[in-house]
Design a protein around this motif. Structure first.
Motif, PDB file in Angstrom:
ATOM      1  N   LEU A  59      39.955  37.866  -0.918  1.00 43.16           N
ATOM      2  CA  LEU A  59      40.318  39.277  -1.032  1.00 43.16           C
ATOM      3  C   LEU A  59      40.438  39.741  -2.479  1.00 43.16           C
ATOM      4  CD1 LEU A  59      42.980  39.732   1.795  1.00 43.16           C
ATOM      5  CD2 LEU A  59      40.542  40.169   1.862  1.00 43.16           C
ATOM      6  N   GLU A  60      40.275  38.833  -3.418  1.00 48.26           N
ATOM      7  CA  GLU A  60      40.391  39.210  -4.823  1.00 48.26           C
ATOM      8  C   GLU A  60      39.354  40.278  -5.162  1.00 48.26           C
ATOM      9  OE1 GLU A  60      39.318  36.201  -3.807  1.00 48.26           O
ATOM     10  OE2 GLU A  60      40.648  34.655  -4.551  1.00 48.26           O
TER      11      GLU A  60
ATOM     12  N   TRP B  65      50.144  43.801  -4.280  1.00 50.77           N
ATOM     13  CA  TRP B  65      49.290  44.750  -3.559  1.00 50.77           C
ATOM     14  C   TRP B  65      50.009  46.075  -3.434  1.00 50.77           C
ATOM     15  CZ3 TRP B  65      47.445  41.738   1.399  1.00 50.77           C
ATOM     16  CH2 TRP B  65      46.774  40.575   1.016  1.00 50.77           C
TER      17      TRP B  65
ATOM     18  N   LEU C 135      35.054  39.828   7.188  1.00 47.91           N
ATOM     19  CA  LEU C 135      34.683  40.469   5.929  1.00 47.91           C
ATOM     20  C   LEU C 135      33.297  40.043   5.445  1.00 47.91           C
ATOM     21  CD1 LEU C 135      38.030  40.441   3.940  1.00 47.91           C
ATOM     22  CD2 LEU C 135      36.791  42.423   4.806  1.00 47.91           C
TER      23      LEU C 135
ATOM     24  N   ASP D 212      34.410  49.482   1.449  1.00 52.01           N
ATOM     25  CA  ASP D 212      34.831  50.008   0.152  1.00 52.01           C
ATOM     26  C   ASP D 212      36.328  49.865  -0.059  1.00 52.01           C
ATOM     27  OD1 ASP D 212      32.231  51.068  -0.695  1.00 52.01           O
ATOM     28  OD2 ASP D 212      32.477  52.403   1.035  1.00 52.01           O
ATOM     29  N   GLY D 213      37.077  49.746   1.015  1.00 54.34           N
ATOM     30  CA  GLY D 213      38.522  49.586   0.934  1.00 54.34           C
ATOM     31  C   GLY D 213      39.041  48.934   2.199  1.00 54.34           C
ATOM     32  N   ILE D 214      40.209  48.330   2.084  1.00 54.94           N
ATOM     33  CA  ILE D 214      40.800  47.604   3.220  1.00 54.94           C
ATOM     34  C   ILE D 214      42.249  48.027   3.383  1.00 54.94           C
ATOM     35  CG2 ILE D 214      41.465  45.325   4.098  1.00 54.94           C
ATOM     36  CD1 ILE D 214      39.133  44.180   2.414  1.00 54.94           C
TER      37      ILE D 214
ATOM     38  N   ARG E  82      39.138  43.342  -4.364  1.00 48.72           N
ATOM     39  CA  ARG E  82      38.885  44.396  -3.376  1.00 48.72           C
ATOM     40  C   ARG E  82      40.022  45.413  -3.425  1.00 48.72           C
ATOM     41  NH1 ARG E  82      35.257  42.921   1.036  1.00 48.72           N
ATOM     42  NH2 ARG E  82      34.530  40.804   0.749  1.00 48.72           N
ATOM     43  N   MET E  83      39.701  46.661  -3.072  1.00 46.98           N
ATOM     44  CA  MET E  83      40.740  47.684  -2.952  1.00 46.98           C
ATOM     45  C   MET E  83      41.463  47.456  -1.630  1.00 46.98           C
ATOM     46  SD  MET E  83      38.977  51.158  -4.507  1.00 46.98           S
ATOM     47  CE  MET E  83      38.313  51.595  -2.945  1.00 46.98           C
ATOM     48  N   ILE E  84      42.732  47.074  -1.712  1.00 48.62           N
ATOM     49  CA  ILE E  84      43.506  46.720  -0.526  1.00 48.62           C
ATOM     50  C   ILE E  84      44.851  47.432  -0.583  1.00 48.62           C
ATOM     51  CG2 ILE E  84      44.605  44.840   0.757  1.00 48.62           C
ATOM     52  CD1 ILE E  84      42.606  42.960  -0.649  1.00 48.62           C
TER      53      ILE E  84
END
Length: 163
Positions: free
Chosen positions: A84-85, A99, A55, A61-63, A87-89
């Motif tokens: 990962l805070e 999530w 990463l 933009d997304g995961i 982020r769009m996951i």
């Protein structure tokens, strides 16, 4: 938009099928897809380890996390690990607390298949080959098969399954 798909390996059917579906959806939507293989949640349990080191080099933009494969099903992370805070996951295949998760109702799907085989084709004897005991989907599918066999026996229509 650039989306990252994190999975373990593309050398087995489940992961390659998920990859193919995500790749096709990304193509239709005009998204760029980047896939990352071989990184799991396991190494983030080591002190000082960074979850998904790739990463740092990938502006995404997304995961999408194929969590049913890369997360320890017996001991999933209680919340998004450090790094990962914000982020769009989306988790695929396993529910991770906090999530958004895409899940399959394995019991319903397998129940429908068994209904078809029993009702439409008259099958009464089955062999069930499951996945790892630590995999929640595998346990759910096995439970669905055993419950369906029990239901048939209760109706006076003996069915058997070898697990």
């Amino acid at each position: 938009m650039r989306i990252g798909l994190f999975l373990k390996y593309l050398d087995e059917e489940y992961q390659s099928s998920v990859y193919a579906g995500v790749r096709e959806a990304a193509r239709r939507l005009g998204f760029q897809l980047v896939w990352v293989q071989g990184e799991t949640f396991e190494h983030c349990r080591d002190p000082g380890a960074t979850l998904f080191p790739a990463l740092a080099f990938l502006p995404l933009d997304g995961i999408l996390l194929l969590s049913s494969i890369i997360a320890d099903q017996a001991n999933p992370p209680p919340s998004p690990p450090a790094g990962l805070e914000g982020r769009m996951i989306v988790s695929i295949g396993a529910e991770l607390l906090g999530w958004p998760s895409v899940l399959v109702d394995a019991a319903e799907a397998l129940g429908g298949l068994l209904d078809h085989l029993i009702e439409d084709h008259g099958y009464r004897s089955f062999l069930y080959l499951g996945g790892p005991a630590t995999n929640a989907d595998s346990r759910e599918r096995e439970g669905a098969v055993l419950a369906r066999m029990e239901r048939e026996r209760a109706r006076g229509r003996p069915c058997s399954v070898t697990v």
